[in-house]
Design a protein around this motif. Structure first.
Motif, mmCIF file in Angstrom:
data_model
loop_
_atom_site.group_PDB
_atom_site.id
_atom_site.type_symbol
_atom_site.label_atom_id
_atom_site.label_comp_id
_atom_site.label_asym_id
_atom_site.label_seq_id
_atom_site.Cartn_x
_atom_site.Cartn_y
_atom_site.Cartn_z
ATOM 1 N N VAL A 39 77.714 44.721 -10.169
ATOM 2 C CA VAL A 39 77.440 45.685 -9.105
ATOM 3 C C VAL A 39 76.370 46.686 -9.540
ATOM 4 C CG1 VAL A 39 79.198 47.353 -9.833
ATOM 5 C CG2 VAL A 39 78.567 47.192 -7.395
ATOM 6 N N ASP A 40 76.108 46.768 -10.829
ATOM 7 C CA ASP A 40 75.092 47.678 -11.354
ATOM 8 C C ASP A 40 73.707 47.047 -11.401
ATOM 9 O OD1 ASP A 40 76.913 49.779 -11.860
ATOM 10 O OD2 ASP A 40 77.545 48.805 -13.723
ATOM 11 N N SER A 41 73.542 45.884 -10.812
ATOM 12 C CA SER A 41 72.244 45.206 -10.779
ATOM 13 C C SER A 41 71.234 46.016 -9.972
ATOM 14 C CB SER A 41 72.393 43.810 -10.193
ATOM 15 O OG SER A 41 73.258 43.020 -10.989
ATOM 16 N N LYS A 42 69.950 45.794 -10.256
ATOM 17 C CA LYS A 42 68.915 46.617 -9.624
ATOM 18 C C LYS A 42 67.684 45.819 -9.227
ATOM 19 C CE LYS A 42 69.764 51.190 -11.645
ATOM 20 N NZ LYS A 42 69.844 51.892 -10.340
ATOM 21 N N ILE A 43 66.926 46.426 -8.329
ATOM 22 C CA ILE A 43 65.570 45.974 -7.998
ATOM 23 C C ILE A 43 64.619 47.038 -8.547
ATOM 24 C CG2 ILE A 43 63.924 45.432 -6.158
ATOM 25 C CD1 ILE A 43 66.444 44.866 -4.378
ATOM 26 N N VAL A 44 63.736 46.652 -9.442
ATOM 27 C CA VAL A 44 62.798 47.597 -10.051
ATOM 28 C C VAL A 44 61.381 47.239 -9.605
ATOM 29 C CG1 VAL A 44 61.857 48.521 -12.196
ATOM 30 C CG2 VAL A 44 64.289 47.953 -12.048
ATOM 31 N N VAL A 45 60.775 48.119 -8.838
ATOM 32 C CA VAL A 45 59.419 47.896 -8.339
ATOM 33 C C VAL A 45 58.431 48.596 -9.270
ATOM 34 C CG1 VAL A 45 57.884 47.992 -6.347
ATOM 35 C CG2 VAL A 45 60.360 47.913 -6.000
ATOM 36 N N VAL A 46 57.422 47.868 -9.700
ATOM 37 C CA VAL A 46 56.401 48.418 -10.595
ATOM 38 C C VAL A 46 55.158 48.725 -9.764
ATOM 39 C CG1 VAL A 46 55.023 48.047 -12.669
ATOM 40 C CG2 VAL A 46 57.296 46.985 -12.468
ATOM 41 N N ASN A 47 54.878 50.009 -9.586
ATOM 42 C CA ASN A 47 53.682 50.405 -8.855
ATOM 43 C C ASN A 47 52.488 50.383 -9.801
ATOM 44 O OD1 ASN A 47 51.979 51.436 -6.790
ATOM 45 N ND2 ASN A 47 52.235 53.489 -7.638
ATOM 46 N N ASP A 48 51.629 49.400 -9.618
ATOM 47 C CA ASP A 48 50.507 49.184 -10.535
ATOM 48 C C ASP A 48 49.275 49.978 -10.100
ATOM 49 O OD1 ASP A 48 48.953 48.162 -12.580
ATOM 50 O OD2 ASP A 48 48.510 46.284 -11.537
ATOM 51 N N GLY A 49 49.427 51.314 -10.072
ATOM 52 C CA GLY A 49 48.296 52.186 -9.746
ATOM 53 C C GLY A 49 47.795 52.036 -8.324
ATOM 54 N N SER A 50 48.708 51.846 -7.384
ATOM 55 C CA SER A 50 48.307 51.676 -5.982
ATOM 56 C C SER A 50 47.609 52.914 -5.449
ATOM 57 C CB SER A 50 49.537 51.375 -5.113
ATOM 58 O OG SER A 50 50.165 50.185 -5.530
ATOM 59 N N ARG A 51 46.682 52.693 -4.510
ATOM 60 C CA ARG A 51 45.943 53.803 -3.900
ATOM 61 C C ARG A 51 46.492 54.154 -2.525
ATOM 62 N NH1 ARG A 51 41.876 50.478 -5.979
ATOM 63 N NH2 ARG A 51 41.491 49.637 -3.887
ATOM 64 N N ASP A 52 47.534 53.458 -2.093
ATOM 65 C CA ASP A 52 48.118 53.740 -0.782
ATOM 66 C C ASP A 52 49.487 54.406 -0.960
ATOM 67 O OD1 ASP A 52 49.662 51.697 -1.707
ATOM 68 O OD2 ASP A 52 49.143 50.261 -0.137
ATOM 69 N N ARG A 75 47.594 54.195 -13.769
ATOM 70 C CA ARG A 75 46.455 53.592 -13.088
ATOM 71 C C ARG A 75 46.730 52.099 -12.947
ATOM 72 N NH1 ARG A 75 43.511 50.518 -16.532
ATOM 73 N NH2 ARG A 75 43.559 50.973 -18.764
ATOM 74 N N ASN A 76 45.777 51.384 -12.399
ATOM 75 C CA ASN A 76 45.932 49.943 -12.250
ATOM 76 C C ASN A 76 45.680 49.227 -13.582
ATOM 77 O OD1 ASN A 76 44.152 47.190 -11.381
ATOM 78 N ND2 ASN A 76 46.159 47.457 -10.457
ATOM 79 N N PHE A 77 46.689 48.496 -14.068
ATOM 80 C CA PHE A 77 46.572 47.761 -15.333
ATOM 81 C C PHE A 77 46.550 46.250 -15.115
ATOM 82 C CE2 PHE A 77 47.942 51.858 -16.882
ATOM 83 C CZ PHE A 77 47.298 51.984 -18.106
ATOM 84 N N GLY A 78 46.713 45.795 -13.890
ATOM 85 C CA GLY A 78 46.674 44.364 -13.618
ATOM 86 C C GLY A 78 48.063 43.754 -13.499
ATOM 87 N N HIS A 79 48.117 42.630 -12.781
ATOM 88 C CA HIS A 79 49.392 41.993 -12.455
ATOM 89 C C HIS A 79 50.208 41.617 -13.683
ATOM 90 C CE1 HIS A 79 51.939 38.478 -11.450
ATOM 91 N NE2 HIS A 79 52.161 39.144 -10.327
ATOM 92 N N GLN A 80 49.578 40.961 -14.671
ATOM 93 C CA GLN A 80 50.315 40.504 -15.849
ATOM 94 C C GLN A 80 50.908 41.677 -16.633
ATOM 95 O OE1 GLN A 80 50.266 36.610 -16.745
ATOM 96 N NE2 GLN A 80 50.423 37.306 -14.635
ATOM 97 N N ASN A 81 50.167 42.758 -16.740
ATOM 98 C CA ASN A 81 50.680 43.949 -17.413
ATOM 99 C C ASN A 81 51.774 44.623 -16.597
ATOM 100 O OD1 ASN A 81 49.114 43.998 -19.842
ATOM 101 N ND2 ASN A 81 47.345 44.619 -18.643
ATOM 102 N N ALA A 82 51.694 44.516 -15.266
ATOM 103 C CA ALA A 82 52.752 45.074 -14.419
ATOM 104 C C ALA A 82 54.066 44.322 -14.646
ATOM 105 C CB ALA A 82 52.343 45.011 -12.955
ATOM 106 N N VAL A 83 53.979 43.013 -14.788
ATOM 107 C CA VAL A 83 55.177 42.206 -15.048
ATOM 108 C C VAL A 83 55.778 42.575 -16.401
ATOM 109 C CG1 VAL A 83 56.056 39.875 -15.459
ATOM 110 C CG2 VAL A 83 54.423 40.274 -13.611
ATOM 111 N N ILE A 84 54.934 42.606 -17.438
ATOM 112 C CA ILE A 84 55.447 42.898 -18.781
ATOM 113 C C ILE A 84 55.912 44.351 -18.871
ATOM 114 C CG2 ILE A 84 53.393 43.715 -20.030
ATOM 115 C CD1 ILE A 84 55.678 40.923 -21.269
ATOM 116 N N GLY A 85 55.249 45.258 -18.141
ATOM 117 C CA GLY A 85 55.672 46.659 -18.128
ATOM 118 C C GLY A 85 57.023 46.832 -17.466
#
Length: 318
Positions: A39-52, A75-85
């Motif tokens: 029940v403690d599971s989560k959805i974690v959204v990584v905002n990769d430096g969005s401008r909106d 800032r924006n670090f790119g998709h692969q870094n967003a996943v690993i971050g």
């Protein structure tokens, strides 16, 4: 009961994110209801430096729903870094992790199947496309050519699998031990090993917003994959150099023969063609060598792959 963390990299997804979070939350609630995850599971959204308004949507959603959290890059670090971050920030909060893009072109209905496979003892469950109906002929052909090329140069990859996958905690621990800056996760994860399987699904077309992976970025990702795992391009330059030398030697013999039999052809065309041909090969060779040197240069600097400006996960733990 294992805690599931669904890591969702997002860049300028204000149009699609509200709907995506609702859909993902429904899937998570169903898994919790069936006692397949904690029940403690989560959805974690990584905002990769969005401008909106992506980060505001994440913050508002986290206030309304305790199962939703997020991290915000400086800032924006790119998709692969967003996943690993996202995996780095969420590791201590979960036992099993699913990564999926915010546009939900990947089928969320595959997530319960991934969890079932995880309970059967698989540490890695790849989400792979069963078909490429939504792709253009050009994109389908280039994708097939890319996977064939990667396989030929010895890079182990799962055909038609991108970054939609499930990984256990111990796989994530090993993945985070890879410190390289030139990330190509599709090639790194299979290298880790551990029991793995594949879940197939049909990829949907994007409903809202614009694609964050146009042709230019796709080609860049493919090139990163090739140069991060193989020195085959260097071998190609060597082969090209040897071939050019052989052609030059043949031309030298041919010119000598023509001279001795009195067939001397005057003109600059052949000279100019040779100069341009050799010059082109030299530039190609220097560019490929420079690409590898540039990657080595970036690795030796040791700069962080991402910088977290705001972390709602740490706030949740308080």
């Amino acid at each position: 009961m294992d805690k599931l963390v669904i890591v969702v990299p997002a860049y300028n997804e204000e149009e699609s994110l509200p709907k995506s979070l609702r859909i993902l939350d429904n899937v998570l609630q169903e898994l919790i209801h069936k006692n397949q995850v904690s029940v403690d599971s989560k959805i974690v959204v990584v905002n990769d430096g969005s401008r909106d308004l992506t980060w505001k949507i994440i913050e508002d959603s986290a206030k309304e729903n305790s199962h939703i959290s997020g991290i915000n890059f400086s800032r924006n670090f790119g998709h692969q870094n967003a996943v690993i971050g996202g995996l780095t920030a969420a590791r201590k909060y979960g036992d099993v992790f699913v990564t999926i893009d915010a546009d939900l072109q990947d089928d969320v209905n595959a997530i319960p199947k991934m969890i079932e496979a995880y309970h059967q003892g698989y540490d890695v469950v790849y989400g792979a496309r069963s078909a490429r109906k939504t792709d253009t002929k050009f994109k389908r052909w280039t994708a097939e050519a890319f996977y064939a090329l990667m396989n030929k140069i010895g890079v182990e990859m799962i055909p038609d699998a991108a970054d939609f996958r499930l990984t256990s905690g111990r796989v994530v621990d090993e993945l985070l031990s890879y410190k390289e800056r030139n990330l190509f996760l599709r090639g790194i994860v299979p290298k880790i090993g551990f029991p793995s399987t594949v879940v197939y699904y049909e990829r949907k077309e994007r409903e809202l917003g614009e694609s964050k992976y146009p042709l230019k970025k796709m080609l860049g990702l493919a090139w990163d994959g090739i140069t991060s795992f193989s020195i085959a391009p260097m071998h190609f330059v060597l082969a090209l150099g040897l071939l050019t030398t052989l052609i030059s030697f043949v031309m030298l013999v041919y010119t000598a023969i023509q001279y001795f039999i009195g067939h001397v052809i005057q003109g600059w065309s052949s000279i100019m063609v040779s100069i341009w041909f050799l010059g082109g090969i030299q530039l190609i060779g220097l560019s490929i060598i420079g690409e590898y040197l540039g990657k080595v240069f970036n690795e030796t600097k040791g700069r962080p792959r991402f910088i977290i400006q705001d972390n709602l996960l740490s706030d949740d733990a308080k």
